[in-house]
Design an enzyme around this catalytic site. Structure first.
Site, PDB file in Angstrom:
ATOM      1  N   GLY B  42      32.688 -23.095 -51.001  1.00  0.00           N
ATOM      2  CA  GLY B  42      33.162 -21.692 -50.185  1.00  0.00           C
ATOM      3  C   GLY B  42      33.535 -22.677 -48.926  1.00  0.00           C
ATOM      4  O   GLY B  42      34.428 -23.975 -48.845  1.00  0.00           O
ATOM      5  N   LEU B  43      33.202 -21.746 -47.721  1.00  0.00           N
ATOM      6  CA  LEU B  43      33.767 -22.194 -45.987  1.00  0.00           C
ATOM      7  C   LEU B  43      33.618 -23.581 -46.221  1.00  0.00           C
ATOM      8  O   LEU B  43      34.262 -24.177 -45.495  1.00  0.00           O
ATOM      9  CB  LEU B  43      32.846 -20.824 -44.955  1.00  0.00           C
ATOM     10  CG  LEU B  43      33.179 -19.648 -45.736  1.00  0.00           C
ATOM     11  CD1 LEU B  43      32.666 -18.460 -44.155  1.00  0.00           C
ATOM     12  CD2 LEU B  43      34.879 -19.788 -45.767  1.00  0.00           C
ATOM     13  N   GLY B  45      32.269 -26.382 -48.030  1.00  0.00           N
ATOM     14  CA  GLY B  45      32.642 -27.569 -48.637  1.00  0.00           C
ATOM     15  C   GLY B  45      33.791 -27.037 -48.944  1.00  0.00           C
ATOM     16  O   GLY B  45      34.987 -28.732 -48.480  1.00  0.00           O
ATOM     17  N   SER B 284      27.128  -2.351 -44.989  1.00  0.00           N
ATOM     18  CA  SER B 284      27.120  -3.161 -43.412  1.00  0.00           C
ATOM     19  C   SER B 284      25.929  -2.459 -43.045  1.00  0.00           C
ATOM     20  O   SER B 284      25.664  -1.224 -42.703  1.00  0.00           O
ATOM     21  CB  SER B 284      28.278  -2.449 -42.567  1.00  0.00           C
ATOM     22  OG  SER B 284      28.566  -3.103 -41.494  1.00  0.00           O
ATOM     23  N   ARG B 331      17.100  -6.547 -38.215  1.00  0.00           N
ATOM     24  CA  ARG B 331      16.876  -6.786 -39.940  1.00  0.00           C
ATOM     25  C   ARG B 331      15.693  -6.632 -40.456  1.00  0.00           C
ATOM     26  O   ARG B 331      14.803  -6.213 -41.068  1.00  0.00           O
ATOM     27  CB  ARG B 331      17.961  -8.199 -39.939  1.00  0.00           C
ATOM     28  CG  ARG B 331      19.406  -7.632 -39.659  1.00  0.00           C
ATOM     29  CD  ARG B 331      19.755  -8.838 -40.395  1.00  0.00           C
ATOM     30  NE  ARG B 331      21.668  -8.821 -40.168  1.00  0.00           N
ATOM     31  CZ  ARG B 331      22.316  -9.392 -40.308  1.00  0.00           C
ATOM     32  NH1 ARG B 331      22.157 -10.277 -41.175  1.00  0.00           N
ATOM     33  NH2 ARG B 331      23.503  -9.277 -40.458  1.00  0.00           N
ATOM     34  N   GLU B 430      24.774 -23.052 -45.713  1.00  0.00           N
ATOM     35  CA  GLU B 430      23.588 -22.517 -46.016  1.00  0.00           C
ATOM     36  C   GLU B 430      23.528 -23.269 -46.899  1.00  0.00           C
ATOM     37  O   GLU B 430      21.773 -23.095 -46.415  1.00  0.00           O
ATOM     38  CB  GLU B 430      24.037 -21.065 -47.237  1.00  0.00           C
ATOM     39  CG  GLU B 430      22.230 -20.550 -46.954  1.00  0.00           C
ATOM     40  CD  GLU B 430      22.450 -19.485 -47.886  1.00  0.00           C
ATOM     41  OE1 GLU B 430      24.198 -18.996 -48.130  1.00  0.00           O
ATOM     42  OE2 GLU B 430      21.671 -18.812 -48.012  1.00  0.00           O
ATOM     43  N   ARG B 440      18.102 -15.616 -38.772  1.00  0.00           N
ATOM     44  CA  ARG B 440      19.657 -15.757 -38.602  1.00  0.00           C
ATOM     45  C   ARG B 440      20.622 -14.665 -37.794  1.00  0.00           C
ATOM     46  O   ARG B 440      20.540 -13.310 -39.080  1.00  0.00           O
ATOM     47  CB  ARG B 440      21.055 -16.061 -39.514  1.00  0.00           C
ATOM     48  CG  ARG B 440      22.151 -16.148 -39.448  1.00  0.00           C
ATOM     49  CD  ARG B 440      22.630 -16.061 -40.985  1.00  0.00           C
ATOM     50  NE  ARG B 440      22.800 -15.719 -41.949  1.00  0.00           N
ATOM     51  CZ  ARG B 440      23.534 -14.264 -41.922  1.00  0.00           C
ATOM     52  NH1 ARG B 440      23.982 -14.612 -40.749  1.00  0.00           N
ATOM     53  NH2 ARG B 440      23.492 -13.848 -42.768  1.00  0.00           N
ATOM     54  N   LEU B 446      28.831 -17.473 -41.344  1.00  0.00           N
ATOM     55  CA  LEU B 446      29.933 -18.164 -41.252  1.00  0.00           C
ATOM     56  C   LEU B 446      31.066 -18.690 -40.342  1.00  0.00           C
ATOM     57  O   LEU B 446      31.384 -19.399 -40.335  1.00  0.00           O
ATOM     58  CB  LEU B 446      31.350 -16.547 -41.619  1.00  0.00           C
ATOM     59  CG  LEU B 446      31.304 -15.409 -42.266  1.00  0.00           C
ATOM     60  CD1 LEU B 446      32.168 -13.983 -41.898  1.00  0.00           C
ATOM     61  CD2 LEU B 446      31.170 -16.034 -43.660  1.00  0.00           C
TER      62      LEU B 446
END
Lengths: 256, 643
Positions: B42-43, B45, B284, B331, B430, B440, B446
């Site tokens: 992913g981002l 790795g 979103s 949230r 993550e 978070r 990202l």
């Protein structure tokens, strides 16, 4: 939202491995609520098969929200099924009628060998990108991002091309099993951006050569790819790819 | 076990630079002699593999997906934060650092967070240079938006597909290195064991998902970038394949697991429609800018059509309870309140297992005020997605939403170098616990994945290798390697041959998820957690006795893959509840009902300003707690209040 239960007859392509013979097997999906996604319907069938001691139907899936590009199967002759601009994981059972027969097949293409049942090997797509689908920029050597303004319409068009999720439906739908839409989308995305100019000619040449080497066919303008693309990637990019290729042919091998 | 953060000291803005200066390097000619394993593409790795390959190391990268381009980073919608201050609205590295420490409810390490804010600047430069088509203004410069209640516009985005475009940027850089031969890619390979030799992480054992072949891979070090564990809840917004197996296997080999109870529940997801549901879909959060959240005031109205409920009988609970923030409360507050009103029997939508878990998000006022066209321009694609999934048209009837697990802040404990408590094991993205504290902020996942992958790991990995220089060769015949292979074989055999096979792994996973969601979800208390700790071992025992896997272990067997992951979720789920029980305070995503003040979370900085790092002892019920104290030199802890 109204809830309705339907019954379906599935004819599913079963194939043990890449070289084994395959055939259709019939299964019954009973009491399927129309709010289920197509893959959830298959989950229910599979859980039932496991409890009965039979091997479940192998099919690919991951994000189940239409962005990872993992899932894909041909549903009644159409890649990703009857709903436009929708991956099969986002297809819901309200698109089907009680008593309907559904035929399920894997992506069929020389460039996508079958792994098992509905799962195919799409590593050919990865090798097309490895052949040149990138901009060579070493980590740490980028300059300040706003030093290079890019017109909004150019960035927007590049984003249109970059929206491809690499699912392979375009190949499955094409009578020639061509990977042109996939390859063209990446060539177009990068050739539109000013960052992509240095390697532009070489990239087009190498990516198209790799696409051919993988056993994907040529484009003969049927447009089936665009019709099934869940992200609406446009056929116009293939025209652009062809122009890029001609442009590359008249350029010297190594860009000055 | 000793937790040493290896944080540099001195002025915070100089720490990362100072740390780099004091670190060892590996000369270019020596890099190709080092073998590095990266698990996950992913981002974090993908970026780490590409960057390490470019530097000249020998990299092997593994992912369970059929292509590195499909890692779950791809699903991130909103955007990525960076302190560029392009909007001239007073943003700075310090402000991003401050917001992140505060947003994390003072449960993160200041030095790490500052570095993250600092590196955010370079991430945008890097991504733009790769050709990531970020949104632009008419003048050609990069566009920004304000996200998740931030007071500055620092979020960069590529339509609603920011994660996809950033991941494809990393994937393309990775592809270039695969072509160059510096990275060898192993797709459809799952890591099932960590090889530890002489106290150091020296490799992994993988199972090829297509052929069932079990293979050891030996290297000088191992980097895990394998994502979070939201799927412990069974239903989450994660991809179906997301799992904790790599991190849990490492935990069992000695890597401490930090703050497992910190999970993030996102308030605006599409509610569960039936017991067959396989995953939840996030929409979103920007929808709350124009939508009003309500439920019927009277229980007898919950089955009525929303249009038949008069204004006076609608309970706009966020607007009433939080007049200052209204529908835009953070949230965790929005999520918890949805739980409470549905607990009171006011939930709407179809009943699943006898409960209605949904609240309305109504756009009628916004459509009346701004016109349907404006709403279509703002949210058209989200409305379409909602209609595709539910069959309802949100222009005509209110959406139904409910919270769902979305991200896990906990993960393997790492020091400032992102090194776990096993030397030679590094953890990025993550999968580690490091930067978000107990909550978070939007658009920062990202940022962290790419900061770790492009800029932190390539450097700290070099420092580690510079220190160890050469390691004695490790043969595949060595007992440490053979034992790891044997463990994988044994486990596969055990899963395939349960004594009384009855049900598919999902049967047990759904039950585990229900326990964790109800007892260790948005709102927790000691009694419920203790019940969960009784229930989970029972279910786990039942799982191992009754799990049924058909087919063979020698080819593609998706049931076997899932069973192995569920087995690990059972152990991690227990640790989550133990951690949640231990943390007798409310902070961020961890809300303990016993610790509140007029409905607001009550933090206990005197007793709980620490990272809880748990050591595996061999018995899942009795992990050993180690504490890393947290100190705040720059951002002084204050109370979050949204009343």
């Amino acid at each position: 939202m109204t809830d309705e239960l339907i019954n379906l007859t599935l004819h599913v392509w079963r194939q043990r491995g890449p070289n084994g013979p395959g055939s259709f097997e019939t299964h019954h999906a009973k009491d399927i609520t129309t709010h289920m996604s197509f893959l959830e319907m298959l989950d229910v069938v599979n859980e039932d098969l496991i409890e009965k001691g039979e091997e479940p139907i192998a099919f690919d899936y991951d994000c189940r929200e239409g962005i990872c590009g993992t899932c894909g199967m041909v549903v009644n002759g159409v890649a990703h099924g009857p709903q436009k601009l929708t991956t099969v994981c986002q297809l819901h059972m309200r698109q089907f009628e009680d008593g309907q027969e559904i035929w399920l097949e894997p992506w069929r293409a020389q460039g996508f060998p079958i792994v098992k049942d509905l799962v195919v090997d799409r590593s050919g797509f990865d090798r097309i990108i490895q052949a040149g689908g990138y901009i060579s920029i070493r980590t740490g050597s980028a300059s300040e991002a706003n030093e290079m303004p890019i017109a909004k319409d150019v960035a927007d068009r590049a984003m249109d091309a970059a929206a491809c999720i690499g699912c392979g439906a375009c190949v499955a739908a094409c009578p020639n099993a061509s990977a042109s839409l996939f390859t063209a989308a990446k060539i177009s995305h990068l050739s539109l951006m000013p960052q992509g100019q240095v390697e532009r000619a070489d990239r087009a040449r190498k990516m198209v050569a790799q696409m051919d080497a993988e056993g994907f066919g040529a484009c003969t303008n049927h447009g089936e790819c665009e019709a099934v693309c869940p992200k609406g990637v446009s056929l116009e990019w293939i025209a652009r790819m062809n122009r890029e290729l001609v442009r590359a042919m008249v350029k010297s091998k190594t860009p000055a | 076990m000793e937790l040493r953060s290896h944080e540099p000291t001195g002025p915070i803005e100089e720490r990362w630079a100072k740390h780099k200066e004091a670190s060892k390097l590996v000369a270019p000619a020596n890099r190709r002699k080092h073998n590095i394993i990266v698990v996950g593409s992913g981002l974090a790795g993908g970026a780490a593999s590409a960057s390490l390959g470019e530097m000249g190391y020998n990299v092997k990268c593994f992912c369970y997906q059929d292509s590195p381009r499909r890692a779950h980073s791809i699903a991130a919608q909103g955007g990525i934060n960076a302190a560029k201050n392009y909007q001239n609205d007073g943003d700075s590295v310090y402000r991003l650092f401050y917001d992140t420490v505060k947003g994390g409810d003072f449960r993160s390490r200041e030095s790490n967070v500052y570095r993250l804010a600092e590196l955010s600047l370079h991430i945008i430069d890097q991504a733009v240079a790769q050709g990531v088509p970020f949104a632009r203004e008419y003048g050609g410069l990069l566009a920004n938006r304000s996200f998740g209640g931030a007071q500055v516009s620092r979020t960069f985005y590529a339509r609603g597909q920011t994660g996809q475009q950033l991941l494809l940027g990393a994937y393309q850089a990775l592809s270039r290195q695969i072509d160059a031969g510096t990275v060898e890619m192993f797709a459809r390979h799952e890591m099932l064991e960590l090889i530890v030799h002489d106290g150091r992480a020296r490799g992994i054992v993988t199972r090829c998902l297509n052929t069932g072949k079990v293979t050891p891979h030996i290297a000088d070090m191992v980097v895990l970038c394998t994502g979070g564990y939201s799927n412990v809840f069974y239903l989450s917004t994660n991809a179906k394949g997301c799992n904790c197996t790599a991190t849990w296997r490492a935990h069992r080999k000695g890597a401490a697991f930090a703050n497992p109870c910190y999970t993030q529940i996102h308030p605006t997801c599409i509610p569960q429609a039936g017991s067959y549901q396989s995953k939840l879909t996030l929409m979103s959060e920007s929808l709350r800018n124009d939508g009003r959240v309500w439920v019927p005031r009277k229980k007898e109205d919950v089955t009525k059509q929303p249009r038949d409920i008069p204004e006076a009988d609608r309970f706009y609970y966020l607007e009433e309870r939080y007049p200052a923030f209204g529908n835009l409360v953070p949230r965790d507050v929005a999520s918890r309140n949805a739980l409470y009103v549905t607990n009171d029997g006011l939930g709407v939508g179809p009943a699943v297992n006898g409960e209605r878990r949904g609240v309305y998000l109504d756009f009628a006022d916004a459509i009346g005020r701004l016109g349907e066209q404006t709403i279509r321009e703002r949210y058209g694609n989200l409305f379409e997605m909602y209609e595709r999934i539910t069959g309802d048209n949100p222009y005509e009837t209110p959406m139904r939403i409910y919270p769902a697990t979305h991200y896990t802040m906990g993960g393997l404990w790492v020091d400032y170098n992102l090194e776990a408590t096993i030397p030679g094991l590094f953890v990025g993205g993550e999968a580690n616990f490091s930067d978000h504290g107990s909550n978070r902020l939007g658009a920062s996942a990202l940022m962290q994945g790419l900061a770790d992958g492009y800029f932190v790991l390539p450097f700290t990995v070099g420092n580690y290798l510079g220190h160890i220089r050469t390691l004695p060769p490790l043969s595949e015949d060595h007992p440490d390697v053979q034992a790891a292979i044997q463990a994988v074989d044994d486990r596969v055999r055990k899963l395939m041959n349960a004594p009384d096979p009855k049900h598919a792994p999902e049967h047990f996973h759904r039950q585990l998820g229900k326990v964790i969601w109800e007892k260790c979800g948005m709102s927790r208390n000691a009694e419920a957690l203790e019940e969960a700790l009784e229930k989970i071992p029972e279910l786990r025992e039942q799982f191992w006795r009754e799990v049924k896997i058909t087919g063979s272990g020698k080819d593609l067997n998706q049931t076997l893959e899932r069973a192995g992951r569920v087995a690990d979720f059972f152990e991690l789920g227990e640790l989550m509840c133990i951690d949640a029980l231990n943390r007798k305070e409310s902070c961020g995503g961890h809300f303990r009902e016993e610790y509140q003040e007029k409905g607001e979370a009550l933090r206990d900085d005197t007793n709980f300003s620490y990272v809880a790092a748990w050591e595996w002892t061999g018995n899942p019920a009795e992990p050993r707690l180690h504490k890393e104290p947290l100190t705040f030199e720059y951002v002084k802890p204050t109370k979050r209040s949204y009343k």
